[in-house]
Design a protein around this motif. Structure first.
Motif, PDB file in Angstrom:
ATOM      1  N   THR A  95      -2.811 -12.461 -15.354  1.00 29.32           N
ATOM      2  CA  THR A  95      -2.609 -12.557 -13.908  1.00 29.32           C
ATOM      3  C   THR A  95      -1.287 -13.217 -13.548  1.00 29.32           C
ATOM      4  O   THR A  95      -0.827 -13.094 -12.416  1.00 29.32           O
ATOM      5  CB  THR A  95      -3.752 -13.339 -13.232  1.00 29.32           C
ATOM      6  OG1 THR A  95      -3.923 -14.594 -13.890  1.00 29.32           O
ATOM      7  CG2 THR A  95      -5.044 -12.558 -13.278  1.00 29.32           C
ATOM      8  N   SER A  96      -0.687 -13.917 -14.486  1.00 28.65           N
ATOM      9  CA  SER A  96       0.608 -14.548 -14.204  1.00 28.65           C
ATOM     10  C   SER A  96       1.776 -13.606 -14.467  1.00 28.65           C
ATOM     11  O   SER A  96       2.931 -13.983 -14.288  1.00 28.65           O
ATOM     12  CB  SER A  96       0.763 -15.827 -15.028  1.00 28.65           C
ATOM     13  OG  SER A  96       0.815 -15.528 -16.402  1.00 28.65           O
ATOM     14  N   GLN A 129      -1.072  -5.129 -11.461  1.00 28.25           N
ATOM     15  CA  GLN A 129      -0.404  -5.523 -10.222  1.00 28.25           C
ATOM     16  C   GLN A 129      -1.245  -5.257  -8.978  1.00 28.25           C
ATOM     17  O   GLN A 129      -0.786  -5.483  -7.861  1.00 28.25           O
ATOM     18  CB  GLN A 129       0.934  -4.784 -10.107  1.00 28.25           C
ATOM     19  CG  GLN A 129       1.893  -5.062 -11.249  1.00 28.25           C
ATOM     20  CD  GLN A 129       2.135  -6.549 -11.473  1.00 28.25           C
ATOM     21  OE1 GLN A 129       2.408  -7.282 -10.521  1.00 28.25           O
ATOM     22  NE2 GLN A 129       2.037  -6.989 -12.713  1.00 28.25           N
ATOM     23  N   THR A 130      -2.478  -4.785  -9.155  1.00 33.13           N
ATOM     24  CA  THR A 130      -3.293  -4.476  -7.979  1.00 33.13           C
ATOM     25  C   THR A 130      -3.985  -5.724  -7.440  1.00 33.13           C
ATOM     26  O   THR A 130      -4.309  -6.657  -8.176  1.00 33.13           O
ATOM     27  CB  THR A 130      -4.365  -3.427  -8.319  1.00 33.13           C
ATOM     28  OG1 THR A 130      -5.251  -3.959  -9.319  1.00 33.13           O
ATOM     29  CG2 THR A 130      -3.742  -2.138  -8.821  1.00 33.13           C
ATOM     30  N   ASP A 131      -4.245  -5.703  -6.153  1.00 35.66           N
ATOM     31  CA  ASP A 131      -4.997  -6.794  -5.529  1.00 35.66           C
ATOM     32  C   ASP A 131      -6.423  -6.841  -6.066  1.00 35.66           C
ATOM     33  O   ASP A 131      -7.019  -7.919  -6.177  1.00 35.66           O
ATOM     34  CB  ASP A 131      -5.026  -6.621  -4.013  1.00 35.66           C
ATOM     35  CG  ASP A 131      -3.693  -6.970  -3.362  1.00 35.66           C
ATOM     36  OD1 ASP A 131      -2.990  -7.852  -3.894  1.00 35.66           O
ATOM     37  OD2 ASP A 131      -3.354  -6.358  -2.338  1.00 35.66           O
ATOM     38  N   GLU A 132      -6.981  -5.664  -6.362  1.00 32.26           N
ATOM     39  CA  GLU A 132      -8.358  -5.631  -6.856  1.00 32.26           C
ATOM     40  C   GLU A 132      -8.490  -6.373  -8.180  1.00 32.26           C
ATOM     41  O   GLU A 132      -9.464  -7.113  -8.401  1.00 32.26           O
ATOM     42  CB  GLU A 132      -8.835  -4.183  -7.018  1.00 32.26           C
ATOM     43  CG  GLU A 132      -9.062  -3.454  -5.715  1.00 32.26           C
ATOM     44  CD  GLU A 132      -7.803  -2.838  -5.133  1.00 32.26           C
ATOM     45  OE1 GLU A 132      -7.889  -2.164  -4.098  1.00 32.26           O
ATOM     46  OE2 GLU A 132      -6.715  -3.028  -5.733  1.00 32.26           O
ATOM     47  N   PHE A 133      -7.530  -6.200  -9.082  1.00 35.54           N
ATOM     48  CA  PHE A 133      -7.576  -6.913 -10.358  1.00 35.54           C
ATOM     49  C   PHE A 133      -7.457  -8.412 -10.139  1.00 35.54           C
ATOM     50  O   PHE A 133      -8.221  -9.205 -10.706  1.00 35.54           O
ATOM     51  CB  PHE A 133      -6.467  -6.423 -11.286  1.00 35.54           C
ATOM     52  CG  PHE A 133      -6.253  -7.301 -12.491  1.00 35.54           C
ATOM     53  CD1 PHE A 133      -7.260  -7.468 -13.436  1.00 35.54           C
ATOM     54  CD2 PHE A 133      -5.058  -7.984 -12.674  1.00 35.54           C
ATOM     55  CE1 PHE A 133      -7.074  -8.286 -14.539  1.00 35.54           C
ATOM     56  CE2 PHE A 133      -4.868  -8.804 -13.778  1.00 35.54           C
ATOM     57  CZ  PHE A 133      -5.876  -8.958 -14.709  1.00 35.54           C
ATOM     58  N   ARG A 134      -6.536  -8.814  -9.304  1.00 33.78           N
ATOM     59  CA  ARG A 134      -6.322 -10.251  -9.096  1.00 33.78           C
ATOM     60  C   ARG A 134      -7.510 -10.884  -8.360  1.00 33.78           C
ATOM     61  O   ARG A 134      -7.882 -12.027  -8.640  1.00 33.78           O
ATOM     62  CB  ARG A 134      -5.005 -10.479  -8.352  1.00 33.78           C
ATOM     63  CG  ARG A 134      -3.818 -10.088  -9.231  1.00 33.78           C
ATOM     64  CD  ARG A 134      -2.482 -10.088  -8.547  1.00 33.78           C
ATOM     65  NE  ARG A 134      -1.482  -9.558  -9.469  1.00 33.78           N
ATOM     66  CZ  ARG A 134      -0.841 -10.283 -10.397  1.00 33.78           C
ATOM     67  NH1 ARG A 134      -1.110 -11.572 -10.506  1.00 33.78           N
ATOM     68  NH2 ARG A 134       0.029  -9.729 -11.206  1.00 33.78           N
ATOM     69  N   PRO A 143      -1.308 -17.142  -0.021  1.00 32.39           N
ATOM     70  CA  PRO A 143      -0.763 -15.943  -0.659  1.00 32.39           C
ATOM     71  C   PRO A 143      -0.647 -16.134  -2.173  1.00 32.39           C
ATOM     72  O   PRO A 143      -0.272 -17.208  -2.644  1.00 32.39           O
ATOM     73  CB  PRO A 143       0.622 -15.800  -0.014  1.00 32.39           C
ATOM     74  CG  PRO A 143       0.505 -16.509   1.288  1.00 32.39           C
ATOM     75  CD  PRO A 143      -0.434 -17.649   1.046  1.00 32.39           C
ATOM     76  N   GLY A 144      -1.001 -15.116  -2.912  1.00 26.60           N
ATOM     77  CA  GLY A 144      -0.946 -15.208  -4.366  1.00 26.60           C
ATOM     78  C   GLY A 144      -2.238 -15.659  -5.006  1.00 26.60           C
ATOM     79  O   GLY A 144      -2.404 -15.555  -6.222  1.00 26.60           O
ATOM     80  N   VAL A 145      -3.176 -16.178  -4.212  1.00 27.40           N
ATOM     81  CA  VAL A 145      -4.503 -16.511  -4.722  1.00 27.40           C
ATOM     82  C   VAL A 145      -5.400 -15.312  -4.472  1.00 27.40           C
ATOM     83  O   VAL A 145      -5.628 -14.933  -3.337  1.00 27.40           O
ATOM     84  CB  VAL A 145      -5.085 -17.760  -4.031  1.00 27.40           C
ATOM     85  CG1 VAL A 145      -6.516 -18.015  -4.514  1.00 27.40           C
ATOM     86  CG2 VAL A 145      -4.217 -18.972  -4.300  1.00 27.40           C
ATOM     87  N   ALA A 146      -5.864 -14.695  -5.531  1.00 26.74           N
ATOM     88  CA  ALA A 146      -6.721 -13.503  -5.449  1.00 26.74           C
ATOM     89  C   ALA A 146      -5.986 -12.298  -4.883  1.00 26.74           C
ATOM     90  O   ALA A 146      -6.604 -11.342  -4.428  1.00 26.74           O
ATOM     91  CB  ALA A 146      -7.975 -13.779  -4.627  1.00 26.74           C
ATOM     92  N   SER A 147      -4.662 -12.344  -4.897  1.00 26.90           N
ATOM     93  CA  SER A 147      -3.874 -11.216  -4.395  1.00 26.90           C
ATOM     94  C   SER A 147      -2.471 -11.316  -4.990  1.00 26.90           C
ATOM     95  O   SER A 147      -2.085 -12.343  -5.552  1.00 26.90           O
ATOM     96  CB  SER A 147      -3.795 -11.235  -2.874  1.00 26.90           C
ATOM     97  OG  SER A 147      -3.145 -12.418  -2.428  1.00 26.90           O
ATOM     98  N   ARG A 148      -1.722 -10.237  -4.865  1.00 26.18           N
ATOM     99  CA  ARG A 148      -0.343 -10.266  -5.373  1.00 26.18           C
ATOM    100  C   ARG A 148       0.533 -11.184  -4.538  1.00 26.18           C
ATOM    101  O   ARG A 148       1.435 -11.838  -5.046  1.00 26.18           O
ATOM    102  CB  ARG A 148       0.248  -8.859  -5.365  1.00 26.18           C
ATOM    103  CG  ARG A 148      -0.280  -7.931  -6.458  1.00 26.18           C
ATOM    104  CD  ARG A 148       0.580  -6.683  -6.563  1.00 26.18           C
ATOM    105  NE  ARG A 148       1.926  -7.023  -6.986  1.00 26.18           N
ATOM    106  CZ  ARG A 148       2.987  -6.252  -6.773  1.00 26.18           C
ATOM    107  NH1 ARG A 148       2.874  -5.119  -6.124  1.00 26.18           N
ATOM    108  NH2 ARG A 148       4.195  -6.619  -7.191  1.00 26.18           N
ATOM    109  N   SER A 149       0.313 -11.156  -3.224  1.00 28.29           N
ATOM    110  CA  SER A 149       1.181 -11.961  -2.346  1.00 28.29           C
ATOM    111  C   SER A 149       0.422 -12.320  -1.070  1.00 28.29           C
ATOM    112  O   SER A 149      -0.677 -11.855  -0.836  1.00 28.29           O
ATOM    113  CB  SER A 149       2.452 -11.174  -2.003  1.00 28.29           C
ATOM    114  OG  SER A 149       2.123  -9.961  -1.352  1.00 28.29           O
TER     115      SER A 149
END
Length: 717
Positions: A103-104, A313-318, A711-717
């Motif tokens: 995720t990083s 890089q998807t929001d779903e993965f994060r 932003p960036g927690v559980a999402s790309r941005s």
């Protein structure tokens, strides 16, 4: 290329918990007086953190493993070794890729490097010039199981309790070769079962015995001498005794090709049913599997790498990693606001008031998990006997399924007794009521209990929506009352909402949390507010969809509008499962508390009044329809909405309600809302529970002017 060529990637992770690859040379045992077939170089994967900390695969780990394997390939070419084995530290083979590292990787290029690194290392394992053996001694998940799949042969321990390719569940694909190798090894149908059905069925894993039966492993050994047995078995293979693989297939065979196509189609149907295709990963697993039937392994590897790099890089993965690691694996183990464990009291006997289905489920859970005497009471002997009989019958079912030993079953059944009197509660330490959801009834129960139980006895309510404070108002010792809200079915649903009323004592609360641990439930502390967390959010959602229906939106449109969320069931299906009278009763209590945010549907009331149990009925073609007789009972407005409009109004309503719940202090943080919805309602991890999704679609900012999570927690941005 070599593993060392990926040092630039590894250097991005200076703090990685590295799983090291140590090598030990073992002389393979001779058979029947013959000479030893040679030396097996055994790699043991160990992070040095003891038997409880999982070993994972980060970039530094993979570079080290790849370097070790390259050295062994050289030794094999020199004739120094006859085989290579891979095993793990106690309890773990390898628990898969290091998700925190993945995720990083904020650049797609870095994700591509990570995918390519895994393939580079695993290709070395598969092409050592001598046979390779995976001795699966424990947990083997994702990339860990893919190490085994790249090995020439595999043994597994009967104690290896979690083998799986869970990537579709996590928002990825088995992209280090699993999606290519597994269907060829065990057949396309079983591969879809492992990669799709199991992954989307709450991340179900295989036992060692199940993996052997499917054909994933070539041999099954007991744990006591697993390594010795595995090495001896490997010696036989090196000497020329190769195992048979009757379920392995060649996709070039036209019959297998047809099976392959059918298996992929069946997998797509499962994905649609489970997720409504709201998350991209499961479909991508099947896309790769469909394509690689006619691809070389190298061509499939290239496709896997590109797909992995995109999915990372998807929001779903994060959101999934946030839900899985940050919430279920971490926050659930350290519940916010829970008092110190040292305050908890001992519980050696439990009482359950009521002997209906919920009460009987509670009695079974307490007896099985805590091993203490449990007494059920109800108003007459027939109900008591039925409740105790339910427990005994469920225990017998567990025995029949091989999930409970006969002697344990006998002890468990003996722990559960019944009475029409509450006198047996006199020496109980904890008594919970599970009676009709009516405040006056529950208050009467507690008044009767206080006349019997000791002053130290903790009293609990399983109410799903009523005020715990109001229940305690007339009690002699209001500090002893705590909300202890389970979800149905009790044995399956992991969430327990622990409700603290204003006067609830810290020791009582601490005991409640300790009981939750003993019951193997995840407890979340909630404030005493109407419907607490899960039911309040569910009823707000159902209220919006029902209101749209009442306004004239066609039933199919209203019910399918939330499909992009990928919820486990549609609103009207959930309504039928809960029961129209129950849902209407709770909605009325929420309307009384919060007004028009929770409208009471007159149409649903008409259905309740006419004993209609469900809006839908099965049509001859298998589709759902509303019977004409049901439609005739209802009246509708003239302002229908589109599916997109229903979805948006529901998103905004959820954002509003959760914002208000956080303002009210119902829970400590948005993370607790998400944890509750995942574990109490089965909402998808690719939503992150709910708040990451509301942030992603803009509802949080539309309604509240700010995001729930940074932003960036559980999402790309």
């Amino acid at each position: 290329m070599s593993a060392a060529d990926f040092r630039k990637l590894a250097d991005l992770f200076p703090d990685e918990s590295v799983t090291h690859s140590s090598v030990q040379d073992i002389e393979l045992p001779a058979a029947d007086g013959q000479a030893s077939p040679g030396v097996l170089a055994l790699i043991t994967l160990d992070n040095g953190l003891g038997p409880s900390k999982p070993t994972t695969l980060g970039p530094n780990t993979l570079v080290e493993l790849g370097t070790v394997l390259e050295g062994l390939r050289g030794r094999a070419a020199a004739g120094e070794i006859a085989a290579v084995g891979v095993t793990g530290k106690p309890n773990f083979f390898v628990a898969g890729a290091d998700l925190s590292a993945v995720t990083s990787l904020h650049e797609r290029e870095h994700g591509l490097w990570m995918a390519q690194l895994g393939h580079e290392v695993y290709a070395t394992l598969a092409n050592l010039g001598v046979p390779s053996f995976a001795f699966i001694n424990g947990v083997a998940l994702g990339g860990g199981l893919e190490i085994a799949l790249h090995s020439t042969y595999r043994t597994v321990s009967t104690r290896a309790g979690a083998l799986a390719l869970p990537e579709a569940f996590l928002g990825l694909v088995p992209g280090w070769g699993g999606v290519y190798l597994l269907p060829r090894l065990i057949g396309p149908e079983n591969a879809v079962k492992v990669m799709i059905e199991n992954a989307l069925n709450n991340n179900r894993t295989l036992s060692g015995a199940e993996a052997f039966k499917l054909g994933i492993a070539d041999a099954l050994f007991e744990p006591e001498d697993f390594l010795a047995q595995s090495v001896a078995w490997a010696a036989g293979v090196v000497s020329g005794t190769a195992p048979e693989r009757p379920v392995a297939v060649d996709p070039a065979d036209p019959a297998v090709a047809a099976r392959w196509t059918d298996a992929v189609a069946a997998g797509r149907a499962v994905v649609e049913t489970k997720t409504s295709n709201a998350s991209p990963a499961p479909a991508e697993v099947l896309n790769i599997m469909a394509a690689n039937r006619t691809l070389t392994q190298a061509e499939s590897a290239a496709l896997e790498c590109e797909t992995l790099a995109s999915l990372m890089q998807t929001d779903e993965f994060r959101a999934t990693v946030y839900a899985f690691l940050d919430l279920v694996q971490k926050r659930a183990k350290r519940p916010a606001g829970a008092p110190g464990r040292e305050l908890a009291r001992s519980v050696t006997k439990i009482g359950v008031v009521g002997a209906g289905l919920m009460a009987s489920q509670l009695a079974l859970l307490f007896a099985r998990q805590l091993g203490v005497p449990v007494v059920l009471t109800d108003i007459d002997q027939e109900r008591v006997d039925k409740g105790v009989g339910y427990v005994h019958n469920e225990v017998d079912k567990l025995v029949a399924k091989g999930r409970l030993a006969t002697d344990v079953a006998t002890k468990t059944k003996a722990l559960v007794t019944g009475s029409v009197s509450k006198e047996p509660f006199a020496d109980a330490d904890f008594v919970i009521e599970a009676v009709f959801e009516e405040l006056s009834v529950k208050k009467q129960v507690f008044a009767e209990l206080e006349a019997v139980v000791s002053p130290e006895c903790i009293l609990a309510t399983n109410t799903s929506s009523l005020s715990v404070t109001a229940m305690a108002a007339d009690m002699q010792h209001p500090g002893r009352l705590v909300g202890f809200h389970f979800f149905n079915p009790v044995a399956v649903m992991p969430l327990l909402e622990i409700v603290r009323a204003p006067k609830t004592d810290d020791a009582v609360l601490a005991t409640a949390f300790e009981l939750a641990r003993g019951l193997k439930k995840t407890a979340v502390l909630v404030k005493d507010a109407p419907a607490f967390v899960v039911n309040r959010i569910l009823l707000r959602l159902m209220g919006e969809v029902t209101a749209a229906f009442d306004e004239g939106t066609p039933a199919r449109v209203a019910d399918a509008a939330l499909r992009p969320m990928g919820l486990p069931m549609t609103p009207f299906t959930l309504l039928a499962m809960v029961g129209l009278p129950v849902a209407q009763h709770v909605q009325e209590s929420l309307h009384a508390a919060f007004g028009d945010r929770f409208p009471v549907s007159q149409n649903l009331q008409k259905l309740v009044d006419n004993n209609v149990r469900s809006l839908w009925s099965a049509a001859p073609d298998g589709r759902h329809e509303i019977p004409e007789a049901t439609t005739a009972l209802m009246s509708f407005g003239s302002t229908p909405s589109t599916a997109d409009e229903v979805l948006r109004r529901t998103q905004d309503a959820l954002a509003e309600e959760i914002g208000l719940m956080l303002e009210e202090g119902v829970v400590a943080a948005p993370q607790d809302i998400d944890l509750c919805m995942i574990l109490g309602a089965g909402w998808p991890m690719f939503l992150g529970g709910i708040t990451p999704y509301l942030d992603r679609v803009g509802a949080s900012e539309r309604v509240n002017g700010k995001r729930f999570l940074p932003p960036g927690v559980a999402s790309r941005s």
